[in-house]
Motif scaffolding. Structure first.
Motif, PDB file in Angstrom:
ATOM      1  N   PRO A 349      47.935  31.279  48.471  1.00  0.00           N
ATOM      2  CA  PRO A 349      47.505  31.865  49.752  1.00  0.00           C
ATOM      3  C   PRO A 349      47.168  33.337  49.657  1.00  0.00           C
ATOM      4  N   LEU A 350      47.836  34.080  48.764  1.00  0.00           N
ATOM      5  CA  LEU A 350      47.574  35.518  48.688  1.00  0.00           C
ATOM      6  C   LEU A 350      46.215  35.806  48.062  1.00  0.00           C
ATOM      7  N   ASP A 355      40.530  37.390  49.216  1.00  0.00           N
ATOM      8  CA  ASP A 355      39.093  37.123  49.317  1.00  0.00           C
ATOM      9  C   ASP A 355      38.600  37.303  50.751  1.00  0.00           C
ATOM     10  N   ILE A 356      39.367  36.837  51.734  1.00  0.00           N
ATOM     11  CA  ILE A 356      38.956  36.975  53.133  1.00  0.00           C
ATOM     12  C   ILE A 356      38.931  38.443  53.547  1.00  0.00           C
ATOM     13  N   LEU A 357      39.897  39.208  53.112  1.00  0.00           N
ATOM     14  CA  LEU A 357      39.900  40.641  53.436  1.00  0.00           C
ATOM     15  C   LEU A 357      38.665  41.330  52.857  1.00  0.00           C
ATOM     16  N   GLY A 380      49.165  36.140  42.016  1.00  0.00           N
ATOM     17  CA  GLY A 380      48.640  34.840  41.614  1.00  0.00           C
ATOM     18  C   GLY A 380      49.695  33.797  41.348  1.00  0.00           C
ATOM     19  N   GLU A 381      50.977  34.129  41.396  1.00  0.00           N
ATOM     20  CA  GLU A 381      52.037  33.184  41.059  1.00  0.00           C
ATOM     21  C   GLU A 381      52.585  32.449  42.270  1.00  0.00           C
ATOM     22  N   LYS A 413      47.403  46.758  58.873  1.00  0.00           N
ATOM     23  CA  LYS A 413      48.291  46.679  57.714  1.00  0.00           C
ATOM     24  C   LYS A 413      48.571  45.203  57.406  1.00  0.00           C
ATOM     25  N   VAL A 414      48.262  44.809  56.189  1.00  0.00           N
ATOM     26  CA  VAL A 414      48.498  43.436  55.729  1.00  0.00           C
ATOM     27  C   VAL A 414      49.527  43.488  54.610  1.00  0.00           C
ATOM     28  N   SER A 415      50.589  42.759  54.769  1.00  0.00           N
ATOM     29  CA  SER A 415      51.662  42.759  53.766  1.00  0.00           C
ATOM     30  C   SER A 415      52.238  41.352  53.629  1.00  0.00           C
ATOM     31  N   HIS A 416      53.019  41.186  52.587  1.00  0.00           N
ATOM     32  CA  HIS A 416      53.696  39.906  52.372  1.00  0.00           C
ATOM     33  C   HIS A 416      55.045  40.161  51.721  1.00  0.00           C
TER      34      HIS A 416
END
Length: 499
Positions: A349-350, A355-357, A380-381, A413-416
């Protein structure tokens, strides 16, 4: 004609109860008869033991069985008398007024007969006198010598047919007193006792059967009462009376079933309210652009308004708005009806979010909206089970909602973060926020927040509803909250895939 369920319950309870009662009565009757036979046998053996003691006393005086055999009819007469209290021998320990033994014949050459040959009178066994009926106690008693040969019977019976009691004198067995076994009771008093016991068991069984019928009827009604209430409630739901509830009167399985019914009725009532609200919102949402289109077209037809490029642009805007509403309604219906399990594959998902951002960066720059995303070398993991197309639609809707309503020259702000078995994504803009009373409805269909979320800015009120359907379809969660910087913060979580 089909048997009704309540009759089946009643008959089932009754059949089980009758089977148990009959089994208990038959088993009780059998063991009562058997135990009584054992009791009678013990009493008879006590009499045999008392008789053996008396015979032992005579043998001790005469050192042979001649006198006993000669007077066996008198012994039989004494034995035929009713027995005294258990453990008490006949009066005097010997039969009363026993006749004197007959004169002994001359001793044959060779001395007295040995005990192995058995006592003889005149060289032969004396014939036994006529005895009582064979089935009586006296008729079943026989005297045997040391070798267990009968001294009182014409024919030598099988020793296996007798219960034996040793006749002991000075610690030495001098003979045996046997009581013939019998297959069934024959004494009138014994038979009368058994008959009375049978009558008692029959009376108890009849009373138990009557009580069983009454108790079974009451219990079946009590058991079927909640089922009847459930049936009435189901019929009420069939008539769309979703406000129906069932009173819970127990905590057993039927009580749990009633609680589940109430929860189902509550859910149906909520869905019915949502359906009505859904229809009202859709009709309102479609009525507005249709009214505008109709007014514009009629004004042009009446010559009130000229057909100009600006008028056509207005009509085109309303048509696009209608098309967008219809398309999003179609997408939402597909998301809620399709099976997500069939499309679940391991995706990152990340990477999809990255890509969408990138594809939205130009639009954000035009709005003066700066994107700040935390970089993670392990991006990527992280994998989840989902569909890449649905995730792209999810992230696109979030970004479109931010572009539509966030302040210009702001920050997104986009975070995970990883929390145990969940990956959590955060989207936080710089304002404006949402009133607290509207946060819990932000993901409802066709819901808009007044002022900050207006129709004039092009929103249909379905974008965030589609987001919730996608996230929850893959076992995740999504929520909205006001950020500390007066903006809106949307967070969502997905379970990680460890394959």
């Amino acid at each position: 004609m089909a048997v009704r369920f309540r009759y089946k319950i009643f008959l089932t309870f009754l059949a089980y109860s009758v089977a148990i009662i009959m089994s208990v009565l038959l088993i009780g009757r059998y063991f009562a008869h058997r135990n009584f036979e054992e009791y009678v046998s013990k009493v008879e053996m006590e009499r045999v033991e008392e008789l053996a003691d008396a015979l032992g006393g005579i043998y001790q005086k005469t050192q042979d069985w001649n006198r006993v055999v000669a007077s066996w009819s008198d012994w039989v007469r004494v034995m035929a008398m009713p027995a005294g209290p258990p453990g008490k021998p006949p009066v005097g320990g010997m039969p009363p007024q026993l006749p004197s033994p007959p004169p002994m014949p001359p001793m044959p050459m060779g001395g007295p007969p040995s005990e192995a040959e058995g006592p003889k009178l005149g060289g032969v066994h004396p014939p036994p006198p006529p005895g009582p009926p064979p089935g009586s106690f006296a008729g079943r008693v026989s005297l045997f010598d040391v070798q267990k040969r009968s001294l009182t019977d014409k024919e030598q019976p099988s020793i296996e047919e007798y219960r034996l009691q040793a006749v002991v004198v000075d610690g030495r067995t001098v003979g045996w007193l046997g009581l013939r076994k019998r297959d069934r009771l024959t004494h009138p008093l014994d038979l009368e006792f058994i008959r009375q016991q049978s009558q008692t068991f029959t009376s108890v069984g009849a009373l138990a059967m009557l009580l069983t019928i009454v108790i079974t009827f009451v219990l079946s009604r009590q058991v079927l009462a909640p089922i009847k209430r459930l049936a009435e409630g189901a019929r009420a739901l069939k008539l769309r009376r979703f406000q129906t509830r069932i009173e819970i009167r127990s905590r057993d399985e039927l009580g749990e079933l009633a609680a589940d019914f109430n929860e189902m009725a509550q859910a149906l009532e909520r869905y019915e309210q949502m359906r009505r609200q859904w229809l009202a919102d859709i009709s309102h949402e479609l009525r507005t652009p249709l009214a505008i289109l109709r007014g514009e077209i009629e004004a042009m037809q009446d010559g009130i308004r000229d057909v100009t490029p600006d008028a056509l642009d207005s009509l085109h805007f309303e048509v696009n708005h209608l098309s967008r509403i219809v398309q999003e309604l179609h997408e939402l219906s597909l998301l809620e009806s399709e099976t997500f399990n069939a499309k679940r594959v391991a995706v990152r998902p990340l990477e999809i979010l990255k890509d969408i951002l990138g594809s939205f960066r130009t639009l954000c720059d035009q709005r003066g909206l700066r994107i700040e995303a935390n970089a993670d070398p392990k991006v990527g993991e992280v994998t989840i089970l989902a569909d890449a197309g649905h995730l792209k639609q999810l992230f696109s809707n979030i970004l479109q909602n931010t572009l539509r309503y966030a302040n210009e020259l702001g920050v997104l702000k986009v975070s995970h973060e990883l929390l145990q078995d969940t990956v959590v994504l955060h989207f936080e803009d710089s304002g404006p926020g949402v009133p607290e009373e509207s946060l819990h409805r932000l993901f409802d269909r066709l819901y808009r927040v007044d002022k900050a979320r207006s129709r004039s800015e092009g929103g249909s009120g379905l974008g965030l509803s589609i987001c919730r359907s996608i996230v929850e379809g893959y076992g995740g969660w999504i929520e909205a909250a006001n950020a500390p910087g007066a903006g809106l913060r949307i967070s969502m979580g997905f379970p990680l895939h460890k394959g």
